[in-house]
Design a protein around this motif. Structure first.
Motif, mmCIF file in Angstrom:
data_model
loop_
_atom_site.group_PDB
_atom_site.id
_atom_site.type_symbol
_atom_site.label_atom_id
_atom_site.label_comp_id
_atom_site.label_asym_id
_atom_site.label_seq_id
_atom_site.Cartn_x
_atom_site.Cartn_y
_atom_site.Cartn_z
ATOM 1 N N HIS A 121 6.919 1.273 -13.835
ATOM 2 C CA HIS A 121 7.800 0.134 -13.591
ATOM 3 C C HIS A 121 7.083 -1.204 -13.606
ATOM 4 C CE1 HIS A 121 11.402 2.456 -12.709
ATOM 5 N NE2 HIS A 121 10.624 3.309 -12.085
ATOM 6 N N VAL A 122 5.779 -1.195 -13.845
ATOM 7 C CA VAL A 122 5.047 -2.453 -13.800
ATOM 8 C C VAL A 122 4.549 -2.775 -15.202
ATOM 9 C CG1 VAL A 122 3.102 -3.660 -12.763
ATOM 10 C CG2 VAL A 122 4.348 -1.959 -11.446
ATOM 11 N N SER A 123 4.622 -4.057 -15.569
ATOM 12 C CA SER A 123 4.158 -4.444 -16.897
ATOM 13 C C SER A 123 2.649 -4.242 -16.987
ATOM 14 C CB SER A 123 4.486 -5.920 -17.152
ATOM 15 O OG SER A 123 3.717 -6.723 -16.298
ATOM 16 N N ARG A 124 2.193 -4.003 -18.195
ATOM 17 C CA ARG A 124 0.773 -3.702 -18.427
ATOM 18 C C ARG A 124 -0.148 -4.773 -17.839
ATOM 19 N NH1 ARG A 124 -1.686 0.127 -21.366
ATOM 20 N NH2 ARG A 124 0.217 1.215 -21.827
ATOM 21 N N LYS A 125 0.343 -6.016 -17.858
ATOM 22 C CA LYS A 125 -0.492 -7.123 -17.406
ATOM 23 C C LYS A 125 -0.700 -7.067 -15.884
ATOM 24 C CE LYS A 125 -0.087 -11.798 -17.287
ATOM 25 N NZ LYS A 125 1.017 -12.758 -17.352
ATOM 26 N N ASN A 126 0.412 -6.826 -15.176
ATOM 27 C CA ASN A 126 0.329 -6.812 -13.716
ATOM 28 C C ASN A 126 -0.283 -5.530 -13.174
ATOM 29 O OD1 ASN A 126 1.449 -9.297 -13.497
ATOM 30 N ND2 ASN A 126 3.548 -8.529 -13.299
ATOM 31 N N ARG A 127 -0.235 -4.476 -13.994
ATOM 32 C CA ARG A 127 -0.654 -3.164 -13.533
ATOM 33 C C ARG A 127 -2.080 -3.176 -12.985
ATOM 34 N NH1 ARG A 127 0.411 1.128 -18.050
ATOM 35 N NH2 ARG A 127 2.608 0.634 -17.819
ATOM 36 N N PRO A 143 4.568 8.425 -5.386
ATOM 37 C CA PRO A 143 5.510 7.352 -5.752
ATOM 38 C C PRO A 143 4.794 6.070 -6.175
ATOM 39 C CG PRO A 143 6.044 8.264 -3.598
ATOM 40 C CD PRO A 143 4.758 8.877 -4.014
ATOM 41 N N VAL A 144 3.676 5.783 -5.543
ATOM 42 C CA VAL A 144 2.944 4.556 -5.864
ATOM 43 C C VAL A 144 2.375 4.640 -7.281
ATOM 44 C CG1 VAL A 144 1.005 3.095 -5.221
ATOM 45 C CG2 VAL A 144 2.395 4.167 -3.451
ATOM 46 N N ALA A 145 1.769 5.775 -7.607
ATOM 47 C CA ALA A 145 1.227 5.952 -8.954
ATOM 48 C C ALA A 145 2.351 5.889 -9.980
ATOM 49 C CB ALA A 145 0.498 7.296 -9.045
ATOM 50 N N TYR A 146 3.480 6.511 -9.644
ATOM 51 C CA TYR A 146 4.642 6.510 -10.545
ATOM 52 C C TYR A 146 5.132 5.088 -10.773
ATOM 53 C CZ TYR A 146 9.057 8.024 -12.585
ATOM 54 O OH TYR A 146 10.092 8.232 -13.438
ATOM 55 N N PHE A 147 5.224 4.339 -9.686
ATOM 56 C CA PHE A 147 5.668 2.946 -9.767
ATOM 57 C C PHE A 147 4.747 2.131 -10.675
ATOM 58 C CE2 PHE A 147 5.362 -1.394 -7.905
ATOM 59 C CZ PHE A 147 6.622 -1.830 -8.244
ATOM 60 N N PRO A 201 -6.331 9.970 -10.157
ATOM 61 C CA PRO A 201 -5.943 11.046 -11.090
ATOM 62 C C PRO A 201 -4.446 11.062 -11.369
ATOM 63 C CG PRO A 201 -7.303 11.926 -9.311
ATOM 64 C CD PRO A 201 -7.022 10.495 -8.971
ATOM 65 N N LEU A 202 -3.623 10.813 -10.337
ATOM 66 C CA LEU A 202 -2.175 10.795 -10.543
ATOM 67 C C LEU A 202 -1.789 9.677 -11.501
ATOM 68 C CD1 LEU A 202 -0.719 11.350 -6.960
ATOM 69 C CD2 LEU A 202 -0.903 12.987 -8.821
ATOM 70 N N TYR A 203 -2.383 8.512 -11.280
ATOM 71 C CA TYR A 203 -2.061 7.361 -12.123
ATOM 72 C C TYR A 203 -2.425 7.634 -13.576
ATOM 73 C CZ TYR A 203 -2.511 2.745 -14.218
ATOM 74 O OH TYR A 203 -2.427 1.686 -15.058
ATOM 75 N N SER A 204 -3.612 8.195 -13.801
ATOM 76 C CA SER A 204 -4.006 8.393 -15.200
ATOM 77 C C SER A 204 -3.150 9.474 -15.845
ATOM 78 C CB SER A 204 -5.499 8.707 -15.320
ATOM 79 O OG SER A 204 -5.785 9.940 -14.755
ATOM 80 N N ALA A 205 -2.718 10.477 -15.068
ATOM 81 C CA ALA A 205 -1.834 11.500 -15.633
ATOM 82 C C ALA A 205 -0.479 10.898 -15.993
ATOM 83 C CB ALA A 205 -1.656 12.643 -14.631
ATOM 84 N N LEU A 206 0.047 10.057 -15.103
ATOM 85 C CA LEU A 206 1.372 9.463 -15.339
ATOM 86 C C LEU A 206 1.336 8.449 -16.472
ATOM 87 C CD1 LEU A 206 2.517 9.072 -11.665
ATOM 88 C CD2 LEU A 206 3.872 10.126 -13.471
ATOM 89 N N GLU A 207 0.195 7.749 -16.596
ATOM 90 C CA GLU A 207 0.098 6.731 -17.630
ATOM 91 C C GLU A 207 0.066 7.349 -19.022
ATOM 92 O OE1 GLU A 207 -3.449 4.656 -18.080
ATOM 93 O OE2 GLU A 207 -2.520 2.733 -18.476
ATOM 94 N N LYS A 208 -0.525 8.550 -19.101
ATOM 95 C CA LYS A 208 -0.651 9.222 -20.388
ATOM 96 C C LYS A 208 0.691 9.747 -20.894
ATOM 97 C CE LYS A 208 -4.495 11.576 -19.398
ATOM 98 N NZ LYS A 208 -5.229 12.787 -19.283
ATOM 99 N N ASN A 233 16.201 2.866 -7.690
ATOM 100 C CA ASN A 233 14.956 3.630 -7.804
ATOM 101 C C ASN A 233 13.748 2.724 -7.787
ATOM 102 O OD1 ASN A 233 14.865 6.326 -7.855
ATOM 103 N ND2 ASN A 233 15.527 6.531 -9.981
ATOM 104 N N ARG A 234 13.869 1.688 -8.626
ATOM 105 C CA ARG A 234 12.770 0.756 -8.804
ATOM 106 C C ARG A 234 12.410 0.072 -7.500
ATOM 107 N NH1 ARG A 234 10.706 -2.907 -13.147
ATOM 108 N NH2 ARG A 234 9.858 -4.490 -11.784
ATOM 109 N N VAL A 235 13.443 -0.366 -6.774
ATOM 110 C CA VAL A 235 13.211 -1.048 -5.500
ATOM 111 C C VAL A 235 12.555 -0.094 -4.502
ATOM 112 C CG1 VAL A 235 14.329 -2.145 -3.533
ATOM 113 C CG2 VAL A 235 15.068 -2.703 -5.854
ATOM 114 N N ALA A 236 13.057 1.139 -4.462
ATOM 115 C CA ALA A 236 12.484 2.121 -3.523
ATOM 116 C C ALA A 236 11.014 2.357 -3.836
ATOM 117 C CB ALA A 236 13.262 3.424 -3.605
ATOM 118 N N LEU A 237 10.694 2.472 -5.129
ATOM 119 C CA LEU A 237 9.301 2.720 -5.518
ATOM 120 C C LEU A 237 8.420 1.516 -5.195
ATOM 121 C CD1 LEU A 237 9.851 4.537 -8.910
ATOM 122 C CD2 LEU A 237 8.823 5.500 -6.865
ATOM 123 N N ALA A 238 8.989 0.315 -5.411
ATOM 124 C CA ALA A 238 8.226 -0.893 -5.080
ATOM 125 C C ALA A 238 7.927 -0.925 -3.584
ATOM 126 C CB ALA A 238 8.994 -2.135 -5.503
#
Lengths: 263, 328
Positions: free
Chosen positions: B135-141, B127-131, B211-218, A5-10
């Protein structure tokens, strides 16, 4: 499962990065091609297009004209937008919801309709097409963005600070100038940069409200109507470098500032 | 840590305001200023009216005024009104829209295109907002989000031109396809609804992403973990937990992108062809000629705004019903 999943999203993320960067990189590269025809393959390279553009008085004038419009409209937007934000934030009064709706209206009206409405209104007011009309239209259009940014910042200002200033003998105006305004400075700067970029990049309002002197986007549009040429790449790249540099600088500045205020 | 910082701040303050305190002191003791304050702050009520007067005036004349004047002109039979003649109100300008195929074809095309492009933007950015949010650390986000922001500071026209170079007959896409051996003749991407779509999605992606990112982050991670503990698979978790709880972000992102998409003028002119004329071009056509066609143009702009608002209104209702249905 989770890893897949993670790879696909990346991949989705990097695909979007490619989508938004590749066109711009190609455009920049084309500006150095030693041929009048835009397209691949590129056989030899040159800086002639840049030399030509930067010695073209009309292009330089247009550049300055666009910057002037951006600065003037930003000044108006920031003053008006801040005033409206200070009124609307943290206060309850009759008609506040309506005022908020009216405040965001210019940001929601689709581009072409907003341009037409401004054109008609400018004529009714007797403003001739030209710099005055463009500055006015940009200023009105950008006010909501300023107000929203300032309202967000104001909502985090502890009320106790103003009350403390008032207790120490400051009147409302002094309290505003010495407590509220300094607190708003990062937001005001951020909003100003955003307005500058919006105005500098705007096409549709500049196009319908402009007189005989084009702004930079209008000039590029006019040149494009008569065909693609590497000169356009050189002009567009110069505009791109300017806007991206200002944007990145502002982002860094506001992040540093928000870090400081968090401590 | 906090204590240190506050001490340092105090130190700064005393050094910098050493010069400014007399300034403020002088202002406060200045007679005319005292007079002004006395007048302004007689009562909280007076203070409020002074604060409120300018914004109300500005909002009515500058934000609402242009829209009302557009509506007014759209009902006139001629503009500007000839001196000495009375205003005559008429619905002819609106009737003209209904009477001709060449007008409502671009109208429905614009709304359809905007809806399709909005949907494409949603599919690409979700998917990008979800990722980024999951899946990304707060620092890299912030850095990764910033990377996506950079191209969006570049103007509409410049980015449209970049797409023209990308998709042209000798453009990068065709060259790559040829090099791979998939085609031997360039595919004419340009001046079609495809090139227009690529351009418009490029211009609007950010307004959907944020908007998607802020919704997903919350959205707290624990919700998903709870669903997983209860035995829900990845797809079920997404469909039953994540998606319903981000509907609000989806709804506001789609509304924004849809309204923006209907308003593009330069991008369809440069990237589209004769078979993809949008309503913005129709409206603009009435303003290139002297001025006698302005009422028709104004009426068409009103029609377009009303149409776009009606669709977003219905859409928001639907999303609201969907949200309610899910929580019930």
């Amino acid at each position: 499962m989770n890893r897949g999943n993670r790879v696909a999203l990346a991949c989705c993320y990097w695909a979007l990065v490619v989508y938004v960067f590749v066109p711009l990189i190609l455009m920049i590269v084309m500006g150095f091609k030693d041929s009048k025809f835009i397209g691949f393959p590129i056989q030899s390279w040159t800086l002639d297009w840049y030399a030509g553009v930067f010695s073209d008085a009309e292009v330089l004038y247009t550049f300055g004209y666009s910057v002037l419009i951006a600065v003037l409209s930003t000044l108006i937007s920031v003053i008006v937008g801040t005033w409206i934000a200070v009124l609307l934030e943290g206060r309850k009064f009759w008609g506040r919801a309506v005022m908020f709706g009216l405040m965001v209206l210019p940001a929601l009206v689709p581009g072409i309709i907003s341009a037409i409405a401004f054109r008609i209104y400018a004529r009714w007011l007797g403003i001739e097409p030209g710099i005055g009309a463009i500055v006015w239209a940009h200023a009105v259009h950008n006010v909501p963005f300023v107000s929203l940014v300032i309202m967000a910042r104001l909502s985090t200002l502890p009320k106790s600070q103003i009350e403390a200033a008032r207790d120490l003998g400051a009147d409302a105006l002094i309290a505003f100038m010495r407590v509220t305004l300094p607190y708003l400075v990062p937001a005001i700067l951020g909003a100003s940069v955003f307005c500058l970029l919006l105005s500098f990049d705007d096409f549709v309002r500049s196009f319908f409200l402009g007189g005989y002197e084009p702004t930079l986007p209008v000039l590029i549009f006019a040149m494009l109507r008569s065909g693609m040429s590497p000169e356009i790449n050189a002009i567009a790249t110069a505009a791109l470098v300017l806007t991206a540099a200002i944007g990145i600088w502002a982002e860094r500045f506001t992040r540093q500032n928000s870090k400081e205020s968090q401590v | 840590m906090t204590y240190d910082a506050s001490v340092q701040k105090d130190g700064d303050d005393s050094t910098t305001s050493g010069g400014s305190r007399p300034f403020w002191g002088r202002i406060v003791n200045w007679r005319p200023y005292q007079g002004l304050v006395a007048i302004v702050t007689v009562s909280p009520r007076r203070q409020f009216f002074i604060l409120v007067a300018f914004p109300v005036l500005w909002l009515l004349t500058q934000h609402l005024g242009p829209m009302l004047q557009m509506l007014h002109v759209s009902l006139l039979d001629a503009y500007p009104v000839a001196p000495g003649t009375a205003h005559t109100f008429t619905f002819d300008n609106y009737m003209r829209f209904l009477g001709d195929r060449i007008f409502w074809q671009p109208f429905f095309r614009t709304l359809t295109f905007a809806a399709v492009f909005t949907f494409c933007t949603l599919i690409i950015t979700y998917p990008v907002a979800y990722f980024l949010a999951r899946h990304v650390s707060r620092k890299n986000r912030m850095l990764m989000l910033l990377l996506l922001l950079i191209p969006f500071w570049v103007g509409e026209i410049v980015r449209t031109y970049a797409i023209m170079i990308l998709l042209g007959n000798t453009g990068a896409v065709n060259q790559v396809l040829k090099w791979v051996g998939l085609i031997d003749r360039p595919i004419p991407f340009m001046y079609t609804s495809f090139s227009m779509g690529v351009g418009i999605v490029y211009l609007t992606a950010l307004y959907m992403l944020l908007p998607l990112y802020s919704a997903l982050e919350k959205l707290p991670k624990s919700y998903n973990e709870a669903a997983a503990d209860l035995g829900a698979g990845a797809w079920t978790r997404f469909r039953r937990v994540t998606l319903p709880l981000t509907l609000e972000g989806i709804s506001s992102g789609c509304t924004l992108v849809f309204l923006i998409s209907t308003g593009f003028y330069a991008t369809p002119v440069l990237l589209g062809g004769p078979s993809t004329t949008v309503f913005a071009e129709t409206i603009a056509g009435f303003f290139h000629v002297a001025g006698d066609e302005w009422p028709t143009g104004a009426a068409f702009a009103v029609i377009m705004f009303a149409g776009a608002l009606a669709i977003t209104g219905v859409f928001q209702r639907l999303m609201k019903a969907l949200r309610k249905g899910d929580t019930a």
